[in-house]
Scaffold this motif. Structure first.
Motif, short mmCIF file in Angstrom:
data_model
loop_
_atom_site.label_atom_id
_atom_site.label_comp_id
_atom_site.label_asym_id
_atom_site.label_seq_id
_atom_site.Cartn_x
_atom_site.Cartn_y
_atom_site.Cartn_z
N THR A 222 0.81 -1.21 0.00
CA THR A 222 0.00 0.00 0.00
C THR A 222 0.84 1.26 0.00
N SER B 255 -4.60 12.24 -4.08
CA SER B 255 -4.12 11.50 -2.91
C SER B 255 -2.62 11.25 -2.89
N LYS C 168 -1.75 7.67 -2.03
CA LYS C 168 -1.79 7.14 -0.66
C LYS C 168 -3.12 6.43 -0.45
N HIS C 169 -3.07 5.17 -0.03
CA HIS C 169 -4.29 4.38 0.06
C HIS C 169 -5.27 4.87 1.11
N ASP C 170 -4.76 5.52 2.15
CA ASP C 170 -5.62 5.97 3.24
C ASP C 170 -5.69 7.49 3.34
N ALA D 239 -6.86 11.22 3.45
CA ALA D 239 -8.10 11.81 3.94
C ALA D 239 -7.86 13.29 4.24
N TYR E 245 -12.01 9.94 0.86
CA TYR E 245 -11.08 8.97 1.44
C TYR E 245 -10.47 8.11 0.35
N GLY E 246 -9.26 7.66 0.61
CA GLY E 246 -8.61 6.66 -0.23
C GLY E 246 -7.88 7.22 -1.44
N SER F 119 -13.73 -1.19 -2.06
CA SER F 119 -13.15 -0.43 -0.96
C SER F 119 -12.35 0.74 -1.51
N ASP G 8 -9.82 2.14 -0.30
CA ASP G 8 -8.37 2.03 -0.10
C ASP G 8 -7.77 0.85 -0.88
#
Length: 207
Positions: free
Chosen positions: A24, A69, A72-74, A76, A94-95, A117, A119
């Protein structure tokens, strides 16, 4: 005996590639699309699937995703505070794709991808393929037009129609930046796509 050793060696290489592809962590050099996909072969497979499914060229959502992002997988929005007390984030984005909760729910409902999902890279780029397709249908923006697509992505279809971005010079500047990166990504991908597409071994074990 030697054959068994060779098989074990290739399986080990495949396992390492799969693990690294599932990592990730953001790509080491996000400025070069070839290096991104060479590092994360599973991302290329997912991006290719998105392109074949939605007709959106790979370089457009990848440039938009980078802006949103930084891969970046997470990712926020920052937490907001009142008298040092956290009161929540400015947005539900998100994500990888920074998709907002309600828009993501629309995507999962319309596509039937209920287990998706935000992420997960493959789900995130499929979402962006869906969004760019809707943008084309709703507002007539070409799937190849990263500038117009990004303005719709940021302002929403209704906001774009109302011209909300025209009062946001900073957003227009960012959209131009996304468009420039998209064109650079497209040029880079032309140089390495044959290599990414070629070879049964690479598609099977490193894809």
């Amino acid at each position: 005996m030697q054959l068994q050793k060779n098989i074990k060696f290739f399986l080990l290489l495949a396992l390492i590639a799969i693990i690294s592809g599932c990592s990730t962590s953001p790509p080491r050099n996000p400025e070069n699309l070839c290096e991104i996909f060479q590092e994360k072969r599973s991302w290329y497979t997912a991006a290719k699937d998105m392109e074949e499914k939605w007709g959106t060229p790979i370089h457009v959502p990848m440039a938009m995703m980078y802006q949103e992002s930084s891969f970046k997988h997470d990712a926020a929005p920052p937490m907001e505070y009142f008298l040092f007390i956290p009161i929540g984030r400015a947005s539900s984005a998100y994500g990888y794709s920074q998709a907002k909760t309600l828009t993501w729910q629309d995507y999962t409902r319309e596509t039937g991808n209920s287990w998706a999902s935000r992420d997960d890279f493959a789900d995130a780029i499929d979402f962006m393929g869906w969004f760019t397709t809707k943008t084309h249908k709703v507002n007539g923006i070409s799937k190849w037009d990263a500038y117009g697509q990004y303005l719709n992505y940021h302002e929403g279809w209704g906001g774009y129609r109302k011209g909300s971005y025209k009062k946001k010079a900073w957003l227009v500047k960012v959209a131009k930046k996304v468009d420039s990166r998209s064109k650079r990504y497209a040029s880079q991908l032309k140089q390495c796509q044959d290599d990414l597409d070629s070879g049964w071994f690479w598609r099977t074990f490193f894809g």
